[in-house]
Design a protein around this motif. Structure first.
Motif, short mmCIF file in Angstrom:
data_model
loop_
_atom_site.label_atom_id
_atom_site.label_comp_id
_atom_site.label_asym_id
_atom_site.label_seq_id
_atom_site.Cartn_x
_atom_site.Cartn_y
_atom_site.Cartn_z
N LYS A 532 0.83 -1.20 0.00
CA LYS A 532 0.00 0.00 0.00
C LYS A 532 0.87 1.26 0.00
O LYS A 532 0.63 2.22 -0.75
N ALA A 533 1.92 1.25 0.85
CA ALA A 533 2.81 2.42 0.92
C ALA A 533 3.54 2.63 -0.40
O ALA A 533 3.78 3.78 -0.82
N LYS A 534 3.91 1.50 -1.04
CA LYS A 534 4.59 1.62 -2.34
C LYS A 534 3.66 2.25 -3.38
O LYS A 534 4.04 3.13 -4.16
N GLU A 535 2.37 1.83 -3.38
CA GLU A 535 1.40 2.34 -4.34
C GLU A 535 1.14 3.84 -4.09
O GLU A 535 1.04 4.64 -5.05
N VAL A 536 1.04 4.21 -2.86
CA VAL A 536 0.81 5.63 -2.53
C VAL A 536 1.99 6.48 -3.01
O VAL A 536 1.82 7.57 -3.58
N GLU A 537 3.20 5.93 -2.80
CA GLU A 537 4.40 6.66 -3.23
C GLU A 537 4.43 6.80 -4.75
O GLU A 537 4.80 7.85 -5.30
N GLU A 538 4.01 5.75 -5.47
CA GLU A 538 3.98 5.79 -6.93
C GLU A 538 2.98 6.83 -7.43
O GLU A 538 3.21 7.55 -8.42
N ASP A 539 1.83 6.90 -6.69
CA ASP A 539 0.82 7.89 -7.08
C ASP A 539 1.37 9.30 -6.93
O ASP A 539 1.17 10.18 -7.80
N LYS A 540 2.05 9.54 -5.83
CA LYS A 540 2.61 10.87 -5.60
C LYS A 540 3.64 11.22 -6.66
O LYS A 540 3.71 12.36 -7.16
N LYS A 541 4.44 10.22 -7.05
CA LYS A 541 5.47 10.46 -8.05
C LYS A 541 4.86 10.74 -9.42
O LYS A 541 5.32 11.60 -10.18
N ALA A 542 3.75 10.00 -9.72
CA ALA A 542 3.07 10.18 -11.01
C ALA A 542 2.49 11.59 -11.10
O ALA A 542 2.54 12.26 -12.14
N MET A 543 1.91 12.01 -9.99
CA MET A 543 1.35 13.37 -9.97
C MET A 543 2.44 14.40 -10.21
O MET A 543 2.24 15.42 -10.89
N ALA A 544 3.62 14.11 -9.64
CA ALA A 544 4.72 15.07 -9.79
C ALA A 544 5.27 15.05 -11.22
O ALA A 544 5.66 16.08 -11.76
N ASP A 545 5.28 13.84 -11.84
CA ASP A 545 5.92 13.71 -13.15
C ASP A 545 4.98 14.08 -14.30
O ASP A 545 5.43 14.61 -15.33
N TYR A 546 3.70 13.79 -14.15
CA TYR A 546 2.81 13.91 -15.30
C TYR A 546 1.79 15.04 -15.21
O TYR A 546 0.97 15.24 -16.07
N GLY A 547 1.80 15.77 -14.18
CA GLY A 547 0.90 16.91 -14.14
C GLY A 547 0.25 17.09 -12.81
O GLY A 547 0.47 16.33 -11.86
N SER A 548 -0.60 18.15 -12.80
CA SER A 548 -1.31 18.44 -11.57
C SER A 548 -2.74 18.80 -11.93
O SER A 548 -3.12 18.85 -13.10
N SER A 549 -3.51 19.12 -10.99
CA SER A 549 -4.92 19.46 -11.22
C SER A 549 -5.04 20.77 -12.00
O SER A 549 -6.01 20.99 -12.71
N ASP A 550 -4.00 21.61 -11.96
CA ASP A 550 -4.03 22.89 -12.65
C ASP A 550 -3.81 22.72 -14.15
O ASP A 550 -4.19 23.57 -14.96
N SER A 551 -3.16 21.68 -14.60
CA SER A 551 -2.83 21.47 -16.03
C SER A 551 -4.02 20.99 -16.81
O SER A 551 -3.97 20.90 -18.02
N GLY A 552 -5.10 20.63 -16.15
CA GLY A 552 -6.29 20.16 -16.83
C GLY A 552 -6.30 18.68 -17.05
O GLY A 552 -7.30 18.11 -17.51
N ALA A 553 -5.21 18.00 -16.74
CA ALA A 553 -5.18 16.53 -16.91
C ALA A 553 -6.00 15.89 -15.81
O ALA A 553 -5.96 16.29 -14.66
N SER A 554 -6.74 14.87 -16.15
CA SER A 554 -7.56 14.16 -15.16
C SER A 554 -6.67 13.18 -14.38
O SER A 554 -5.61 12.76 -14.86
#
Length: 582
Positions: A532-554
């Protein structure tokens, strides 16, 4: 003078003599069997010729005039009383007896004493069946053996031939029987003495007595009409196991009255109280830490008593007897009467106790061991004993060290590792710790090798994502192996970020998976991991690498890209691993 005249004269003379005789003694029938007074007219050899006023004298042996064991002191002209047995014998002489005269006199006097309940004096002169014969001034009496003394008399010799007071118990003149008692006289005198003694008795008084009886707990002493108890602990200051060691029946002893109860008339006596108390100034005589030589007087289950001097004993407790022999009976270390060297450990004058040590006079093997073998040393020894909590291994100096269950093996559980050893095995051990005061030595076997967990744990740290293999599936989670020598565990709640995926049965033994290291516990030798901790960390990294809520990406777009990238990375890694294996 004519013959007729002469005959008439003789007849008149005879009649005149008979009349005189009758006048003096009565008829011959009355004279015989009577006691008469006579005069010694001659002494011939061992016989006295005695004139009692009859027509002829009588002869009596001189020994009849002698007292028991003495010579007769008789001379011509002495006036004596004799018994007339017969007027004349075949020789025409009167048959006389001094003994019978004395007996008659004695019987008369004895009957008077018997009727008036008075004591009589006699001499024991012979031994007969069941008792003794007593001369009561000419009359012979019987003294039963039970009536000689208040207590049984082993040797009556000192009493024989000596005038003694007696009480007549019964007498029969017709049969010539007299029974006397010396005991009755003594009991009467004893009662008088007892009353006088009790009236004047007080505590602290010093008296002389005779040991009357000996028991296991003491001796009864006759104080002259009353008995007192001399307890075994009051005989002497020194230890006495049984009163017979110091006293004998019949022995005369000097005692002091310790306690006296006038109501019960119980008297407690002491002998040691007449001597100086050896415990006075005992602390100065036996300072703590000094060594003395003593004698073992008694051995018990809890130790041995050692006499330092008469009246002063100390206890060597079983724990102070030997440095190495812990569960051995004191009787196997010392013996009674053995001379031993001891050290004074403690002195309590109030409780009259001295604590002694035997092992303190010898070299301490624990201190000696730690000097020769510093912590970290590797030793070899024999397995002496196996217990539920470890092994006891024999070491130099006749001492044992213990290998605890937890120090047997790095990998195997303690109980399982313990099964690999048996008594008598020679093993190598590492010295972990020595406690001289508690006499404990801690040993280890697993410490002879490097801890595989420590080595493996050095290659990872908290927060690392590692690949592990499922080794067991449990209700509460999944057990995995991490690298070489490490065991990890993923709790049920850490199996997935999604609740629906937090099921241990999703995984199979042997399956490989990636998880994040959340904790490394060196005590339990386990690594805690979390998918679970690994998955949460991957999610955070993906958000950092591929965009944020401001870029319009879902979020779906971001996660989809991140997942695709992760899958590509995993495929590439697996291909690389396969290439390496080939």
């Amino acid at each position: 003078m004519t013959q007729a005249t002469a005959s008439a004269g003789d007849t008149a003379s005879k009649e005149s003599f008979a009349a005189l005789l009758d006048e003096s003694f009565g008829s011959s029938t009355n004279v015989e069997g009577s006691v008469l007074k006579g005069t010694v007219v001659a002494i011939e050899n061992d016989v006295a010729l005695i004139d009692v006023g009859l027509k002829s004298e009588g002869r009596v042996a001189l020994k009849e005039f002698a007292s028991q064991g003495q010579k007769a002191e008789l001379k011509v002209g002495d006036e004596v009383e004799v018994y007339l047995d017969r007027m004349e014998d075949k020789n025409g002489e009167a048959v006389l007896s001094r003994e019978k005269a004395r007996r008659e006199e004695a019987w008369t006097q004895l009957e008077k004493s018997f009727n008036e309940n008075q004591r009589v004096t006699g001499v024991i002169f012979g031994r007969v069946k069941g008792g003794f014969t007593v001369d009561l001034s000419g009359a012979v009496a019987f003294l039963p053996g039970s009536q000689v003394d208040i207590r049984p008399v082993r040797d009556i010799g000192p009493l024989m031939g000596t005038p003694q007071p007696f009480q007549i118990l019964k007498m029969d003149r017709a049969r010539g029987n007299i029974v006397v008692s010396r005991r009755a006289v003594l009991e009467e005198s004893r009662a008088e003495a007892r009353s006088e003694l009790i009236a004047n008795l007080k505590e602290g008084q010093v008296l002389q007595g005779v040991v009357k009886n000996i028991t296991d707990y003491g001796a009864f002493v006759d104080l002259g009409g009353v008995d007192g108890l001399l307890h075994v602990t009051d005989i002497a200051w020194r230890r006495i196991n049984h009163p017979s060691e110091a006293l004998n029946i019949g022995q005369t002893v000097q005692v002091q009255v310790i306690r006296f109860n006038p109501e019960t008339q119980r008297i407690s006596l002491g002998m040691k109280q007449l001597e100086a108390d050896p415990w006075e100034g005992v602390e100065a005589k036996y300072p703590v830490g000094t060594k003395f030589t003593g004698r073992v007087t008694n051995i018990t289950d809890y130790g041995a008593f050692v006499e330092l001097e008469p009246g002063i004993e100390g206890l060597v407790h079983v724990s102070e007897m030997s440095w190495t022999k812990k569960n051995v009976h004191p009787g196997k270390i010392v013996s009674t009467s053995q001379e031993v060297e001891v050290m004074v450990l403690d002195v309590d004058p109030q409780k009259r106790r001295i604590s002694l040590g035997l092992k303190q006079t010898m070299e301490n093997p624990w201190a000696n061991f730690v000097e020769k073998h510093p912590v970290g040393s590797v030793l070899e020894g024999e397995v002496k004993n196996i217990t539920e909590f470890g092994l006891f291994v024999g070491l130099p100096g006749d001492i044992d060290g213990m290998v605890h269950l937890s120090d047997l093996d790095w990998e195997k559980p303690g109980e399982q590792a313990l099964a690999d050893y048996k008594k008598g095995d020679i093993v190598k051990v590492k010295l972990l710790d020595v406690d001289v005061e508690k006499e404990r030595i801690s040993l280890g076997i697993k410490q002879l090798e490097t801890d595989p967990f420590a080595a493996a744990a050095g290659s990872i740290k908290k927060g690392d994502v590692v690949t592990c293999t499922v080794t067991a599936v449990q209700d509460g989670g999944v057990e995995v192996s991490v690298g070489e020598g490490m065991t990890g565990f993923i709790r049920k709640t850490d199996l997935s970020r999604e609740r629906s995926e937090q099921r241990p049965d999703r995984f199979a033994v042997g399956e490989k998976l990636d998880a994040k290291v959340t904790a490394i516990d060196s005590k339990t030798r386990k690594v805690n991991l979390s998918i679970k901790a690994k998955e949460v960390e991957e999610d955070k990294k993906a958000m950092a690498d591929y965009g944020s809520s401001d870029s319009g990406a879902s979020l779906g777009d971001i996660l989809g890209a991140a997942i695709s990238r992760a899958q590509r990375d995993r495929s590439t890694k697996e291909e690389a691993d396969e290439g390496t294996e080939e």
